[in-house]
Motif scaffolding. Structure first.
Motif, PDB file in Angstrom:
ATOM      1  N   TRP A  76       0.839  -1.192   0.000  1.00 45.84           N
ATOM      2  CA  TRP A  76       0.000   0.000   0.000  1.00 45.84           C
ATOM      3  C   TRP A  76       0.878   1.248   0.000  1.00 45.84           C
ATOM      4  CZ3 TRP A  76      -2.018   2.821   4.740  1.00 45.84           C
ATOM      5  CH2 TRP A  76      -1.146   2.697   5.827  1.00 45.84           C
ATOM      6  N   MET A  77       0.243   2.391  -0.238  1.00 41.16           N
ATOM      7  CA  MET A  77       0.933   3.679  -0.167  1.00 41.16           C
ATOM      8  C   MET A  77       0.485   4.349   1.117  1.00 41.16           C
ATOM      9  SD  MET A  77       0.948   5.350  -3.977  1.00 41.16           S
ATOM     10  CE  MET A  77       2.545   6.177  -3.907  1.00 41.16           C
ATOM     11  N   PRO A  78       1.318   4.310   2.157  1.00 42.81           N
ATOM     12  CA  PRO A  78       0.904   4.874   3.448  1.00 42.81           C
ATOM     13  C   PRO A  78       0.570   6.362   3.365  1.00 42.81           C
ATOM     14  CG  PRO A  78       3.024   3.721   3.629  1.00 42.81           C
ATOM     15  CD  PRO A  78       2.662   3.734   2.183  1.00 42.81           C
ATOM     16  N   ASP A  79       1.307   7.120   2.526  1.00 40.88           N
ATOM     17  CA  ASP A  79       1.076   8.565   2.449  1.00 40.88           C
ATOM     18  C   ASP A  79      -0.274   8.896   1.805  1.00 40.88           C
ATOM     19  OD1 ASP A  79       3.591   8.743   3.524  1.00 40.88           O
ATOM     20  OD2 ASP A  79       4.580   9.110   1.603  1.00 40.88           O
ATOM     21  N   HIS A  80      -0.770   7.996   0.969  1.00 41.49           N
ATOM     22  CA  HIS A  80      -2.050   8.230   0.273  1.00 41.49           C
ATOM     23  C   HIS A  80      -3.164   7.355   0.835  1.00 41.49           C
ATOM     24  CE1 HIS A  80       0.577   9.373  -3.494  1.00 41.49           C
ATOM     25  NE2 HIS A  80       0.769  10.159  -2.455  1.00 41.49           N
ATOM     26  N   ARG A  81      -2.809   6.460   1.715  1.00 46.31           N
ATOM     27  CA  ARG A  81      -3.766   5.570   2.365  1.00 46.31           C
ATOM     28  C   ARG A  81      -4.587   4.755   1.364  1.00 46.31           C
ATOM     29  NH1 ARG A  81      -3.112   6.487   7.367  1.00 46.31           N
ATOM     30  NH2 ARG A  81      -4.764   5.062   7.950  1.00 46.31           N
ATOM     31  N   HIS A  82      -3.872   4.225   0.357  1.00 43.51           N
ATOM     32  CA  HIS A  82      -4.565   3.306  -0.544  1.00 43.51           C
ATOM     33  C   HIS A  82      -3.649   2.142  -0.887  1.00 43.51           C
ATOM     34  CE1 HIS A  82      -2.274   4.391  -4.120  1.00 43.51           C
ATOM     35  NE2 HIS A  82      -2.445   5.668  -3.815  1.00 43.51           N
ATOM     36  N   GLY A  83      -4.251   1.058  -1.269  1.00 46.57           N
ATOM     37  CA  GLY A  83      -3.495  -0.119  -1.651  1.00 46.57           C
ATOM     38  C   GLY A  83      -3.351  -0.208  -3.159  1.00 46.57           C
ATOM     39  N   HIS A 133       0.549   1.334  -9.251  1.00 45.18           N
ATOM     40  CA  HIS A 133      -0.054   2.169 -10.298  1.00 45.18           C
ATOM     41  C   HIS A 133       0.335   3.642 -10.188  1.00 45.18           C
ATOM     42  CE1 HIS A 133      -2.979   2.068  -6.951  1.00 45.18           C
ATOM     43  NE2 HIS A 133      -3.239   3.308  -7.313  1.00 45.18           N
ATOM     44  N   MET A 134       1.100   4.026  -9.144  1.00 44.48           N
ATOM     45  CA  MET A 134       1.595   5.398  -9.059  1.00 44.48           C
ATOM     46  C   MET A 134       3.041   5.392  -8.578  1.00 44.48           C
ATOM     47  SD  MET A 134      -1.255   7.081  -6.492  1.00 44.48           S
ATOM     48  CE  MET A 134      -0.293   8.549  -6.525  1.00 44.48           C
ATOM     49  N   PRO A 135       3.804   6.435  -8.948  1.00 45.17           N
ATOM     50  CA  PRO A 135       5.140   6.575  -8.369  1.00 45.17           C
ATOM     51  C   PRO A 135       5.040   7.097  -6.937  1.00 45.17           C
ATOM     52  CG  PRO A 135       4.702   8.404  -9.868  1.00 45.17           C
ATOM     53  CD  PRO A 135       3.509   7.478  -9.944  1.00 45.17           C
TER      54      PRO A 135
HETATM   55 CU   LIG Z   1      -0.843   6.831  -4.167  1.00 45.08          CU
END
Ligand SMILES: [Cu+2]
Length: 123
Positions: free
Chosen positions: A66-73, A96-98
């Motif tokens: 997951w991306m902790p900074d964006h809170r999504h997996g 799906h994102m950098p």
């Molecule tokens: Cu993200």
């Protein structure tokens, strides 16, 4: 010499945890060592797999990210297949994102479930 050999046999947990085939990231707790390697490597917008080795071999392993900074997996749910002897292959991962992603490894062993986290940055 003979004593050293006997001690090595008596303490298998002290033996090195290894995963042939190239360099690997290493995560460690008091009870488990995890080695993992992204194949063919980390990148944005392309599927990759993880080769995973857990020592000593656990009952079960789960892998997620997951991306902790964006809170999504991830938009995909990876599948994980046991290969025997504590080796696993997780397929179908995709960033799906950098940015900063965090791998999550859940290791179910004799003493309970342990969680490992490992941050990686992809451009
Ligand atoms: Cu993200």
């Amino acid at each position: 010499m003979r004593l050293a050999a006997l001690l090595a046999l008596a303490a298998p947990a002290a033996l090195a945890c290894e995963m042939p085939g190239g360099p690997a990231e290493k995560l460690q707790s008091a009870t488990h060592t995890i080695l993992y390697r992204a194949e063919p490597g980390l990148g944005v917008g392309r599927h990759f797999a993880l080769a995973v080795a857990v020592c000593p071999p656990p009952k079960d392993v789960r892998v997620d990210a997951w991306m902790p900074d964006h809170r999504h997996g991830m938009n995909y749910r990876p599948s994980i297949a046991p290969l025997g002897d504590g080796r696993y292959r997780a397929d179908g991962l995709l960033f799906h994102m950098p940015g900063r992603w965090e791998f999550l490894f859940e290791v179910r062993g004799a003493g309970g479930t342990e969680r490992f986290e490992h941050s990686v940055r992809v451009e």
